[in-house]
Scaffold this active site. Structure first.
Site, PDB file in Angstrom:
ATOM      1  N   ASP A 121       0.797  -1.210   0.000  1.00 26.91           N
ATOM      2  CA  ASP A 121       0.000   0.000   0.000  1.00 26.91           C
ATOM      3  C   ASP A 121       0.840   1.276   0.000  1.00 26.91           C
ATOM      4  O   ASP A 121       1.673   1.456  -0.861  1.00 26.91           O
ATOM      5  CB  ASP A 121      -1.003  -0.064   1.156  1.00 26.91           C
ATOM      6  CG  ASP A 121      -1.955  -1.255   0.990  1.00 26.91           C
ATOM      7  OD1 ASP A 121      -2.336  -1.544  -0.148  1.00 26.91           O
ATOM      8  OD2 ASP A 121      -2.294  -1.908   1.986  1.00 26.91           O
ATOM      9  N   SER A 477      -9.128   1.080  -4.758  1.00 30.79           N
ATOM     10  CA  SER A 477      -8.175   0.023  -4.469  1.00 30.79           C
ATOM     11  C   SER A 477      -7.643  -0.530  -5.777  1.00 30.79           C
ATOM     12  O   SER A 477      -8.320  -0.498  -6.809  1.00 30.79           O
ATOM     13  CB  SER A 477      -8.867  -1.089  -3.680  1.00 30.79           C
ATOM     14  OG  SER A 477      -8.118  -2.275  -3.714  1.00 30.79           O
TER      15      SER A 477
END
Length: 563
Positions: A121, A477
């Site tokens: 991430d 995402s």
């Protein structure tokens, strides 16, 4: 002379040496290079819970090669766990904390070089941004990707399967038992989630930028092959740190991650259909590298580079382990090079080779997984930047993930937060032919630019994936697919047109012509602007208030800028 001599040489540094001796250093250590081992160990994140052991492997190798390692940690946020609640407000802001922490530790202690261990991430871009500020020789070696999961019948799955499974369960398409089977099998091991989501996209792009060793993006975590990669990375940073000053200068972070490296990263991103978050992060990285690069440059690359590797979520049966078996990122770049200017092969890499030397012997081993340049999935790249009155400063779509038509006209259904949107989708407010508008989720409006995986997964799971579009000033995402357009700039909190939309407005998008527009007249827009008052969300968090005050919009990479 070494940078660390500033804290370890001369009679006036006796107090400094005294403190360092307390950590276990001996006389002979003060003549060796000091290497920062920037770790991101945290037990909450599957890609990071084992990095304490990785750091031990790396530190042992550094000691064996005549240098002194100093491990320190950054924070980390797991986007999957933070998804769907206000924890996601902290995800993108964590990138800035990570960059600041790297800069702080490395500069406060004058370490000579660094080996960085990210994986997931925001930790990857945060560490890169911090390393660019410090600008010492730095080798990146990520924890590695997770293996794909499998259903009991052998069907490959991953975390995106579970998110979409929630929507399928809500729609009555699957049973609770099937959802539980997905849950228990999707993430079978440690590592960054197994598809071409944000983490693996960034870990892959580090190979293209030349700041990581070959295999960084695809060799599975928790394997002997990955352990050997850690050792190679440690040996390499020691070779650089022990070399003469002129040689060390060649490998300073900004000399490797230059303009051509940024362009190569975006080219590989297009060829492999990376996460739309890479746009946000690479723009921020370019700013830290003082490279002039903008959204228009991305479209120019997208038009030139073919999409030759399709990976989950775009192709749900293919995962990072398959790319590794098929030849890895080097084989993708070698194939791109066949067309000439797709990849800039003369750029240096941290290993001392040019990019060409690194990829010249690579070959595709399975053309069903990595296609040839003559047989691409698409003649254009896997990401595109759209413009129009709804996105005067740009918006991002992952074209590789589109499951329906590449042009769509529909009527707006507007929500002022992700939570409102989820409630509206579940209650049946969203119908075929709608454009779901989720606003006030941008860098300032959220603040923190939440990911919209929950609403997009619900849309896919409920069978609306090719029947509706979604636009937002938030982001997505890497596991998102479908006609999902994010990073709309200017955002609603800045007075962007997305904040003026009303239910029933006609919205048109055309991916092939890079268009995103609302079918409103200048007069209608002017009238709405006169009445417009942006929503300002109350915030208790002092950090998020600081972030909201300093953050720029998505077209600038959502970086912080102080007056």
């Amino acid at each position: 002379m070494m940078r660390s001599d500033e804290i370890k040489k001369g009679y006036n540094r006796a107090p400094h040496r005294s403190l360092l001796r307390a950590t276990g250093l001996k006389d002979e250590d003060f003549d060796k290079p000091f290497i920062g081992v920037a770790n991101s160990f945290i037990e909450l994140i599957p890609g990071h819970y084992f990095l304490n052991k990785v750091a031990e492997v790396i530190k042992n190798e550094i000691r064996a090669n005549g240098c002194v390692p100093f491990e320190f940690n950054t924070i980390g946020v797991d986007d999957g766990i933070a998804m769907g609640h206000d924890g996601m407000l902290y995800s993108l802001p964590s990138r800035e904390i990570i960059a600041n922490s790297i800069e702080t530790v490395m500069n406060a202690h004058k370490l000579d070089a660094m080996i960085a261990i990210p994986n997931c991430d925001k930790i990857v871009p945060g560490m890169i941004m911090g390393a660019l500020r410090v600008d010492v020789p730095t080798v990146f070696v990520s924890g590695g990707p997770m293996a794909a999961g499998h259903m009991d019948d052998g069907t490959p799955i991953d975390l995106a399967t579970v998110f979409e499974g929630v929507g399928e369960y809500e729609a009555g398409e699957i049973t609770e038992e099937t959802l539980a089977e997905m849950e228990c099998n999707a993430c079978p091991s440690g590592g960054s989630c197994s598809g071409m989501f944000t983490a693996n996209s960034m870990n892959t792009l580090m190979e293209a930028m030349g700041i990581a060793l070959p295999g960084n993006g695809t060799i599975l975590a928790l394997t002997p092959e990955r352990t050997e990669l850690y050792k190679k990375a440690a040996r390499r940073i020691c070779e650089i740190a022990k070399s003469e000053a002129a040689e060390r200068e060649k490998f300073r972070m900004r000399n490797i991650l230059n303009e051509n490296a940024v362009r190569n990263a975006f080219a590989v991103d297009m060829a492999m259909g990376g996460s739309s978050n890479t746009v946000l992060h690479m723009l921020a990285i370019a700013k830290e590298a003082e490279v002039d690069f903008n959204l228009e440059d991305i479209n120019m690359i997208s038009k030139r580079v073919s999409h030759i590797a399709k990976i989950s979520p775009s192709l749900t049966t293919v995962h990072m382990e398959d790319i590794n078996t098929a030849g890895g990122v080097s084989s993708v770049m070698h194939e791109m090079h066949k067309r000439g200017d797709d990849i800039l092969i003369d750029n240096p890499t941290i290993t001392g080779e040019s990019l060409y030397e690194r990829i010249k012997d690579a070959r595709i081993l399975d053309t069903n997984i990595i296609h040839t340049i003559d047989n691409p999935f698409s003649e254009v790249g896997g990401l595109a930047i759209l413009y129009g009155n709804l996105a005067e400063q740009g918006a991002v779509i992952k074209t590789a993930g589109i499951t329906g038509d590449r042009a769509f006209t529909g009527t707006a259904v507007c929500f002022d937060s992700q939570d409102e949107a989820i409630e509206g989708i579940l209650s049946g407010k969203v119908k075929a032919g709608n454009v779901v508008v989720i606003r006030y989720e941008g860098p300032k409006g959220g603040p923190g630019m939440q990911e919209m995986l929950s609403p997009t997964s619900l849309i896919m799971g409920m069978g609306l994936g090719d029947k509706v579009a979604l636009i937002t000033d938030g982001r997505f995402s890497g596991a998102t697919r479908g006609a999902s357009i994010g990073h709309v700039s200017p955002e609603a909190a800045e007075g962007g047109l997305i904040g003026l939309l009303e239910d029933g407005d006609e919205i048109h998008l055309d991916v092939d012509n890079y268009i995103l527009e609302a079918k409103l007249t200048f007069e209608e827009i002017a009238e709405r602007k006169d009445k417009f008052k942006p929503v300002v969300k109350p915030l208790k968090s002092k950090w998020l208030r600081q972030y909201r005050a300093l953050v720029t919009n998505a077209s600038n990479g959502a970086v912080l800028e102080a007056e």
